[in-house]
Design a protein around this motif. Structure first.
Motif, PDB file in Angstrom:
ATOM      1  N   GLU A  46       0.803  -1.195   0.077  1.00  0.00           N
ATOM      2  CA  GLU A  46      -0.245   0.060  -0.199  1.00  0.00           C
ATOM      3  C   GLU A  46       0.723   1.227  -0.109  1.00  0.00           C
ATOM      4  N   HIS A  47       2.015   1.261   0.668  1.00  0.00           N
ATOM      5  CA  HIS A  47       3.075   2.349   0.550  1.00  0.00           C
ATOM      6  C   HIS A  47       3.909   2.305  -0.490  1.00  0.00           C
ATOM      7  N   TYR A  48       3.523   2.606  -1.782  1.00  0.00           N
ATOM      8  CA  TYR A  48       4.329   2.526  -2.974  1.00  0.00           C
ATOM      9  C   TYR A  48       5.532   3.027  -2.987  1.00  0.00           C
ATOM     10  N   GLY A  49       6.050   4.195  -2.076  1.00  0.00           N
ATOM     11  CA  GLY A  49       7.230   4.965  -2.015  1.00  0.00           C
ATOM     12  C   GLY A  49       8.328   3.915  -1.282  1.00  0.00           C
ATOM     13  N   ASP A  50       7.996   2.770  -0.940  1.00  0.00           N
ATOM     14  CA  ASP A  50       8.752   1.930  -0.159  1.00  0.00           C
ATOM     15  C   ASP A  50       9.453   0.935  -0.987  1.00  0.00           C
ATOM     16  N   ALA A  51      10.775   0.442  -0.677  1.00  0.00           N
ATOM     17  CA  ALA A  51      11.232  -0.716  -1.314  1.00  0.00           C
ATOM     18  C   ALA A  51      10.907  -1.926  -0.553  1.00  0.00           C
ATOM     19  N   LEU A  52      10.093  -2.777  -0.803  1.00  0.00           N
ATOM     20  CA  LEU A  52       9.393  -3.967  -0.338  1.00  0.00           C
ATOM     21  C   LEU A  52       9.524  -5.158  -1.083  1.00  0.00           C
ATOM     22  N   ALA A  53      10.125  -6.325  -0.574  1.00  0.00           N
ATOM     23  CA  ALA A  53      10.409  -7.453  -1.321  1.00  0.00           C
ATOM     24  C   ALA A  53       8.875  -8.130  -1.922  1.00  0.00           C
ATOM     25  N   GLY A  54       8.907  -8.398  -3.375  1.00  0.00           N
ATOM     26  CA  GLY A  54       7.920  -9.094  -4.120  1.00  0.00           C
ATOM     27  C   GLY A  54       7.407 -10.143  -3.359  1.00  0.00           C
ATOM     28  N   LEU A  55       6.017 -10.589  -3.140  1.00  0.00           N
ATOM     29  CA  LEU A  55       5.423 -11.768  -2.590  1.00  0.00           C
ATOM     30  C   LEU A  55       4.947 -12.936  -3.708  1.00  0.00           C
ATOM     31  N   ARG A  56       5.365 -13.888  -3.473  1.00  0.00           N
ATOM     32  CA  ARG A  56       4.958 -14.792  -4.947  1.00  0.00           C
ATOM     33  C   ARG A  56       4.296 -16.070  -4.402  1.00  0.00           C
ATOM     34  N   GLY A  57       3.147 -16.409  -4.621  1.00  0.00           N
ATOM     35  CA  GLY A  57       2.812 -17.859  -3.869  1.00  0.00           C
ATOM     36  C   GLY A  57       2.005 -18.542  -5.147  1.00  0.00           C
ATOM     37  N   TYR A  58       1.838 -20.044  -4.713  1.00  0.00           N
ATOM     38  CA  TYR A  58       0.921 -20.786  -5.556  1.00  0.00           C
ATOM     39  C   TYR A  58       0.485 -21.958  -4.699  1.00  0.00           C
ATOM     40  N   ALA A  59      -0.502 -22.511  -5.225  1.00  0.00           N
ATOM     41  CA  ALA A  59      -1.237 -23.807  -4.579  1.00  0.00           C
ATOM     42  C   ALA A  59      -1.651 -24.912  -5.678  1.00  0.00           C
ATOM     43  N   LYS A  60      -1.377 -25.971  -5.158  1.00  0.00           N
ATOM     44  CA  LYS A  60      -1.709 -27.121  -6.035  1.00  0.00           C
ATOM     45  C   LYS A  60      -2.678 -28.230  -5.240  1.00  0.00           C
ATOM     46  N   LEU A  61      -3.551 -28.623  -5.595  1.00  0.00           N
ATOM     47  CA  LEU A  61      -4.536 -29.625  -4.775  1.00  0.00           C
ATOM     48  C   LEU A  61      -4.658 -31.210  -5.532  1.00  0.00           C
ATOM     49  N   TYR A  62      -4.788 -32.072  -4.626  1.00  0.00           N
ATOM     50  CA  TYR A  62      -4.729 -33.333  -5.021  1.00  0.00           C
ATOM     51  C   TYR A  62      -6.212 -34.092  -4.356  1.00  0.00           C
ATOM     52  N   VAL A  63      -6.610 -34.840  -5.094  1.00  0.00           N
ATOM     53  CA  VAL A  63      -7.977 -35.501  -4.492  1.00  0.00           C
ATOM     54  C   VAL A  63      -7.988 -36.925  -4.421  1.00  0.00           C
ATOM     55  N   GLY A  64      -8.747 -37.564  -3.430  1.00  0.00           N
ATOM     56  CA  GLY A  64      -8.718 -38.924  -3.217  1.00  0.00           C
ATOM     57  C   GLY A  64      -8.986 -39.396  -1.774  1.00  0.00           C
ATOM     58  N   ASP A  65      -8.990 -40.616  -1.528  1.00  0.00           N
ATOM     59  CA  ASP A  65      -9.263 -41.220  -0.059  1.00  0.00           C
ATOM     60  C   ASP A  65      -8.193 -41.479   0.466  1.00  0.00           C
ATOM     61  N   PHE A  66      -7.192 -40.462   0.945  1.00  0.00           N
ATOM     62  CA  PHE A  66      -6.007 -40.584   1.358  1.00  0.00           C
ATOM     63  C   PHE A  66      -5.652 -41.218   2.681  1.00  0.00           C
ATOM     64  N   ASP A  67      -6.683 -41.002   3.605  1.00  0.00           N
ATOM     65  CA  ASP A  67      -6.591 -41.476   4.836  1.00  0.00           C
ATOM     66  C   ASP A  67      -7.363 -43.018   5.074  1.00  0.00           C
ATOM     67  N   LYS A  68      -8.119 -43.294   3.695  1.00  0.00           N
ATOM     68  CA  LYS A  68      -8.399 -44.924   3.670  1.00  0.00           C
ATOM     69  C   LYS A  68      -9.625 -44.969   4.467  1.00  0.00           C
ATOM     70  N   ASN A  69     -10.645 -43.922   4.842  1.00  0.00           N
ATOM     71  CA  ASN A  69     -11.747 -43.848   5.698  1.00  0.00           C
ATOM     72  C   ASN A  69     -12.973 -44.134   4.757  1.00  0.00           C
ATOM     73  N   GLY A  70     -12.686 -44.035   3.649  1.00  0.00           N
ATOM     74  CA  GLY A  70     -14.151 -44.360   2.531  1.00  0.00           C
ATOM     75  C   GLY A  70     -14.711 -42.809   2.366  1.00  0.00           C
ATOM     76  N   GLN A  71     -14.154 -41.614   2.486  1.00  0.00           N
ATOM     77  CA  GLN A  71     -14.544 -40.324   2.342  1.00  0.00           C
ATOM     78  C   GLN A  71     -13.551 -39.603   1.451  1.00  0.00           C
ATOM     79  N   THR A  72     -14.036 -38.800   0.575  1.00  0.00           N
ATOM     80  CA  THR A  72     -12.965 -38.159  -0.447  1.00  0.00           C
ATOM     81  C   THR A  72     -12.380 -36.810   0.266  1.00  0.00           C
ATOM     82  N   ASP A  73     -10.789 -36.986   0.042  1.00  0.00           N
ATOM     83  CA  ASP A  73     -10.181 -35.975   0.819  1.00  0.00           C
ATOM     84  C   ASP A  73      -9.576 -34.987  -0.519  1.00  0.00           C
ATOM     85  N   ILE A  74      -9.270 -33.846   0.166  1.00  0.00           N
ATOM     86  CA  ILE A  74      -8.628 -32.835  -0.776  1.00  0.00           C
ATOM     87  C   ILE A  74      -7.494 -32.444  -0.114  1.00  0.00           C
ATOM     88  N   LEU A  75      -6.285 -32.613  -0.566  1.00  0.00           N
ATOM     89  CA  LEU A  75      -5.114 -32.209  -0.202  1.00  0.00           C
ATOM     90  C   LEU A  75      -4.463 -30.792  -0.713  1.00  0.00           C
TER      91      LEU A  75
END
Length: 328
Positions: free
Chosen positions: A205-234
């Motif tokens: 918000e303070h465009y006069g400052d020198a502030l390091a850029g922030l960069r992020g990403y997310a990935k998701l995975y779907v399945g019954d990972f804990d093997k309880n019969g319900q769908t999981d999203i990681l």
């Protein structure tokens, strides 16, 4: 195909969700909606005349029945053109209360983060060109609406009348080298000084400052990972910060990896949402390792941009991130 985890595919838009419902694997197509053009202009006009509204996108799910997405991504509508009623069944869209997100992202994005949709000025993979789609996320025979709203992937269930899952899949909090140089020149910031970033923060918000850029990403995975019969999203999230100009290593350094586990409850009276589980990050990482799931295999992975179809999304797999995970 984009790989979201290992065995179920979004094939229409080069999307793929890979699910692990051992021992069987199967595929799911993600069907695109459409916007107004010469071919379907009459349909949009008919809806406007009957309901007095102008949807941004439509998806036909039955004869003369359409789901709609508003132009600004703020609402889902349900139109039945063969009905005598001109009342629209609809649902507002706001940020999901269980969204997996780092506090650093909330802080830097401030007012931008509060919105579910904003015009994308730095899209990745062209994923939001057709934001309204339909598919069966967990292969239970009940389709959901899969929305790409700016920087967010949203799973909306018409049956439940609510968002059942969402992630912010890209954090565009950094300027290009050219934009950084211009910012520093305009604000009398001396290049090369200690504390001057290689990539300036775009969300400061303070465009006069020198502030390091922030960069992020997310990935998701779907399945019954804990093997309880319900769908999981990681969810596997990565957050990076720009290196300083006096650092000989070009690009960014990783601030953190974050892991989240969600499970869909099918109990009586449940909302149909994928609810956060108190699962240790080490356990989540071990589940991914058991299935040989890498960062590149998470969803989203492949670009939808013209001429780049099927290729890895450059930003999410950039060597400048200086992270071995993104190259495996």
């Amino acid at each position: 195909m984009n790989k979201l985890g290992g065995a179920q595919m979004f094939s229409v838009k080069w999307f793929a969700i890979f699910l692990f419902f051992s021992p069987l694997t199967f595929s799911m197509e993600l069907d695109e909606g459409f916007s107004r053009n010469a071919e379907n202009g009459i349909l949009f006009k008919t809806i406007n005349q009957k309901y007095g509204t102008r949807p941004g996108y439509l998806y036909g799910y039955s004869e003369d029945k359409y789901y709609s997405l508003s132009k600004n991504g703020s609402a889902i509508g349900d139109y039945e053109l063969n009905s005598s009623s001109n009342t629209i069944k609809g649902w507002p869209l706001t940020r999901w209360q269980y969204e997996p997100i780092e506090n650093e992202v909330k802080f830097f994005q401030a007012d931008i983060y509060k919105k579910l949709y904003q015009k994308v000025f730095n899209p990745i993979g062209c994923l939001d060109e057709i934001p309204l789609n339909q598919g069966d996320l967990d292969a239970d025979g009940k389709s959901e609406l899969i929305l790409f709203l700016g920087y967010d992937l949203v799973v909306f269930s018409p049956e439940a009348g609510r968002i059942v899952f969402m992630i912010n899949y890209t954090v565009p909090g950094w300027m290009s080298l050219e934009g950084t140089a211009h910012h520093h020149e305009a604000n009398w910031i001396k290049e090369g000084d200690e504390g001057v970033p290689q990539y300036q923060n775009l969300l400061d918000e303070h465009y006069g400052d020198a502030l390091a850029g922030l960069r992020g990403y997310a990935k998701l995975y779907v399945g019954d990972f804990d093997k309880n019969g319900q769908t999981d999203i990681l969810v596997w999230r990565k957050l990076y910060e720009s290196n300083m100009q006096n650092n000989p290593v070009k690009g960014f350094h990783k601030l953190k990896d974050s892991f989240y586990h969600y499970e869909r409850s099918t109990a009586a009276g449940s909302t149909g949402e994928y609810l956060p589980q108190e699962t240790d990050p080490g356990t989540i990482r071990s589940w991914l390792a058991e299935k040989n799931l890498t960062w590149q295999q998470g969803y989203p992975s492949k670009s939808e941009c013209e001429g780049e179809e099927g290729q890895l999304i450059p930003e999410m797999h950039d060597p400048l991130l200086n992270d071995p995970d993104v190259l495996q």
